[in-house]
Design a protein around this motif. Sequence first.
Motif, PDB file in Angstrom:
ATOM      1  N   ALA A   1       0.828  -1.208   0.000  1.00  0.00           N
ATOM      2  CA  ALA A   1       0.000   0.000   0.000  1.00  0.00           C
ATOM      3  C   ALA A   1       0.861   1.255   0.000  1.00  0.00           C
ATOM      4  CB  ALA A   1      -0.934  -0.011   1.207  1.00  0.00           C
ATOM      5  N   ALA A   2       1.896   1.255   0.825  1.00  0.00           N
ATOM      6  CA  ALA A   2       2.765   2.425   0.934  1.00  0.00           C
ATOM      7  C   ALA A   2       3.462   2.724  -0.386  1.00  0.00           C
ATOM      8  CB  ALA A   2       3.803   2.203   2.037  1.00  0.00           C
ATOM      9  N   LEU A   3       4.054   1.713  -0.996  1.00  0.00           N
ATOM     10  CA  LEU A   3       4.767   1.912  -2.257  1.00  0.00           C
ATOM     11  C   LEU A   3       3.811   2.392  -3.347  1.00  0.00           C
ATOM     12  CD1 LEU A   3       7.103  -1.217  -2.148  1.00  0.00           C
ATOM     13  CD2 LEU A   3       7.770   1.176  -1.813  1.00  0.00           C
ATOM     14  N   GLY A   4       2.593   1.854  -3.339  1.00  0.00           N
ATOM     15  CA  GLY A   4       1.601   2.280  -4.324  1.00  0.00           C
ATOM     16  C   GLY A   4       1.208   3.732  -4.159  1.00  0.00           C
ATOM     17  N   ALA A   5       1.003   4.164  -2.904  1.00  0.00           N
ATOM     18  CA  ALA A   5       0.596   5.554  -2.647  1.00  0.00           C
ATOM     19  C   ALA A   5       1.716   6.532  -2.988  1.00  0.00           C
ATOM     20  CB  ALA A   5       0.177   5.716  -1.193  1.00  0.00           C
ATOM     21  N   VAL A   6       2.941   6.175  -2.621  1.00  0.00           N
ATOM     22  CA  VAL A   6       4.089   7.040  -2.916  1.00  0.00           C
ATOM     23  C   VAL A   6       4.273   7.165  -4.429  1.00  0.00           C
ATOM     24  CG1 VAL A   6       6.599   7.233  -2.718  1.00  0.00           C
ATOM     25  CG2 VAL A   6       5.241   6.605  -0.717  1.00  0.00           C
TER      26      VAL A   6
END
Length: 383
Positions: free
Chosen positions: A30-35
């Motif tokens: 989720a974090a990598l996708g949002a960034v």
Amino acid sequence: MTMNAFVTGAFDTEIGELPGSSCMDLHAQAALGAVADAGLTLQDIDGVLCAYSFTEPHLMLASVFCEYLGIHPGTCLAIQAGGASACIMVMQAAALVASGQCQHVLVVTGDNRLTGMSRDGAVAALSEVGHPQFERPFGISVPASYALVAQHYMHQYGVTSEQLAAIAVEHRRHAGRHPKAHKREPITVDQVVNSRLIAEPLHILDCCLISDGGAAIVVSSREAARDTQGKSVEILGAGQGHTHEHIVAAPSLIDFGCKQSSATAFARAGVQLSDIDVAQIYDSFTITLAVELESIGFFEPGQAGLAAAEGELGLGGKLPCNTHGGLLSYGHSGAAGGLFHVIEAIHQLRGRAQARQVEDAKLAFVHGDGGILSAHCSLVFGV
């Protein structure tokens, strides 16, 4: 008044039954996708907010996550307020960037509640919500606590199980338009009221799902948002309301802290309830959404179920609500469940909601509640 805070990136993982997934893996996805959605790199992130996990509980979950991803932000903390955690995290992130303490704050959640917990483990975790002296010894569960609210509400206003069921039916209709939703097959009012009784008067289809999944957003300052890609969504207003923790201490079983939190959020945003184009409101049970819609003021007391039956929560209705399917049908992965509501609001305001898009959506309202209608946080977003 302006909060000078913008959502610049948003992403949620696949949701449902995800064998082999883990809490940290879902956080990382989720974090990598949002960034990436924000057009940033991990090195641009100077603040990280996490919530909690049932499958990998840790007192310092945000630090565990940063260690897992190999990042070293200047601000790092975890927030625990049950289902209100996601909205409170967004409110906190907005405060961090507005005050100049951070430029880009990553708000990240996730858990593999479906495949990572046994049934007994899930029941044990949820039982901790009860008051140790006045509730737990008598065996009250989370569904039973909400059923207590439902019993009083139905008695007070003459609401029927069929009217509550209409809320679940509309949510499933919304979820049918979302390719990632955990449950997409249509359901009927008869199916809801004839499904297994969990805690009278709530049936299993009145209850939220248990899912694996993760979600994250990036909140940026006004100046820093200029360096991101895509359409930024402004956080216009936020507010909280807290009336109790345990249901035995609730001052009312009809009005809750969402009344205060929403009023504060609307006032800070400089908008009125009637200005809202689309709403994403916490729906752990059908009764949860009904009492919150009415406490906030979107519908008169006892009318939310009738409104759902008349299509008022649908795409062409008075208040398109939980257009992704909500916790009842899109999925519920602990703290990520509340952030799914935020991400759907971002999709709507960016015009990316595809078949479930609300036409010309400019203002979105998001609300989260934790405990047994205990902790409340409301957000207003705009473009």
